[in-house]
Motif scaffolding. Structure first.
Motif, short mmCIF file in Angstrom:
data_model
loop_
_atom_site.label_atom_id
_atom_site.label_comp_id
_atom_site.label_asym_id
_atom_site.label_seq_id
_atom_site.Cartn_x
_atom_site.Cartn_y
_atom_site.Cartn_z
N GLU A 1 0.55 -1.35 0.17
CA GLU A 1 -0.30 0.18 0.19
C GLU A 1 1.02 1.17 0.23
OE1 GLU A 1 -3.55 1.33 -0.62
OE2 GLU A 1 -3.05 -0.65 -0.67
N ASP B 1 1.86 1.16 -3.78
CA ASP B 1 0.82 2.59 -4.31
C ASP B 1 -0.11 4.42 -3.96
OD1 ASP B 1 0.70 -0.15 -5.54
OD2 ASP B 1 -0.79 -0.78 -4.82
N ASP C 1 3.25 6.40 -5.53
CA ASP C 1 3.31 6.26 -6.57
C ASP C 1 1.63 7.05 -7.21
OD1 ASP C 1 3.69 5.94 -9.65
OD2 ASP C 1 2.27 4.14 -9.67
N LEU C 2 0.62 6.53 -6.47
CA LEU C 2 -0.10 7.69 -6.70
C LEU C 2 -0.72 9.38 -6.56
CD1 LEU C 2 -3.74 7.40 -7.54
CD2 LEU C 2 -4.09 7.45 -4.91
N SER D 1 -0.69 7.79 2.87
CA SER D 1 1.73 7.17 2.76
C SER D 1 1.78 7.31 4.39
CB SER D 1 2.22 7.36 1.64
OG SER D 1 2.45 8.78 1.50
N THR E 1 4.57 -0.80 -8.13
CA THR E 1 3.42 -0.52 -8.02
C THR E 1 2.08 -0.86 -8.81
OG1 THR E 1 2.55 1.43 -8.20
CG2 THR E 1 4.36 1.22 -9.98
N ALA E 2 1.04 -0.74 -8.62
CA ALA E 2 -0.44 -1.26 -9.19
C ALA E 2 -0.97 -0.63 -10.06
CB ALA E 2 -0.65 -2.23 -7.98
N VAL E 3 -0.47 0.51 -9.67
CA VAL E 3 -1.08 2.47 -10.34
C VAL E 3 -1.35 2.40 -11.11
CG1 VAL E 3 -1.84 4.68 -9.70
CG2 VAL E 3 -0.89 3.44 -7.36
N ALA F 1 -6.12 4.41 -12.39
CA ALA F 1 -5.60 4.87 -11.22
C ALA F 1 -6.02 5.15 -9.96
CB ALA F 1 -4.41 5.34 -11.13
N SER G 1 -7.25 1.40 -9.80
CA SER G 1 -6.43 0.29 -9.51
C SER G 1 -6.04 0.05 -7.65
CB SER G 1 -5.19 0.09 -10.73
OG SER G 1 -4.52 -0.88 -9.88
N SER G 2 -6.24 1.23 -7.48
CA SER G 2 -5.50 0.89 -6.08
C SER G 2 -7.09 0.99 -5.18
CB SER G 2 -5.78 3.15 -5.93
OG SER G 2 -4.35 3.49 -6.32
N LYS H 1 -6.63 -3.15 -4.83
CA LYS H 1 -5.28 -3.08 -4.37
C LYS H 1 -5.92 -3.18 -2.55
CE LYS H 1 -2.76 -5.64 -4.96
NZ LYS H 1 -2.01 -6.66 -5.62
#
Length: 164
Positions: free
Chosen positions: A24, A27, A30-31, A65, A90-92, A112, A115-116, A119
């Motif tokens: 997390e 992600d 990155d977000l 974060s 990252t999965a973003v 984005a 996806s966030s 996850k």
């Protein structure tokens, strides 16, 4: 001299929580970067409103974060928010280089955030089985991400679309 922070969670539970928090953190970092990149490059008739909304996402992602990283540290898990770690895990999603038309910017944020949220929900489920305190962070985060997701989706509704 070595410093160690010890968790009260059993090792197996700590592993589950640690993986969820680290994922997390990556992600969220990155977000915040993706939203800021769009914020700097958005153009179009809805520039101002979307520009300001992107700052809300950046603030949200940075706040959480920090919460996620501090929770990890409190449990004895050293958080890793280095750029190389973020880029590798990252999965973003990504954002196109250069100027972004407002409609493209909104669609990129919807993807984005979607996806966030996906996850975050997976991680919320995993930690909910072993640590309610960490689950609470994921619940609060998911509520906030879903609010932003809704707001960006509403930006993409055109006057010729029927609302069901």
């Amino acid at each position: 001299m070595t410093y160690t922070v010890k968790s009260t969670l059993p090792d197996h539970d700590l592993k589950v929580v640690g993986e969820a928090l680290q994922g997390e953190l990556v992600d969220l970092v990155d977000l915040s970067l993706l939203a800021k990149q769009i914020h700097w490059n958005i153009v179009g008739p809805r520039f101002r409103s979307i520009h300001l909304q992107l700052d809300e996402v950046v603030t949200l992602a940075r706040r959480y974060s920090d919460t996620v990283a501090e929770r990890a540290a409190a449990l004895g898990i050293p958080p890793d928010g280095r750029t190389s770690t973020v880029a590798a895990g990252t999965a973003v999603g990504t954002v196109n280089e250069g100027w972004l038309q407002d409609t493209v910017a909104v669609a990129t944020m919807v993807a984005a955030l979607s996806s966030s949220i996906g996850k975050a929900r997976e991680r919320m489920t995993a930690v909910g089985r072993v640590d309610s305190a960490t689950e609470d962070i994921f619940i609060s985060l998911t509520l906030e991400l879903e609010k932003q997701h809704w707001m960006f989706q509403a930006e993409n509704v055109s006057s010729d679309q029927r609302l069901a």
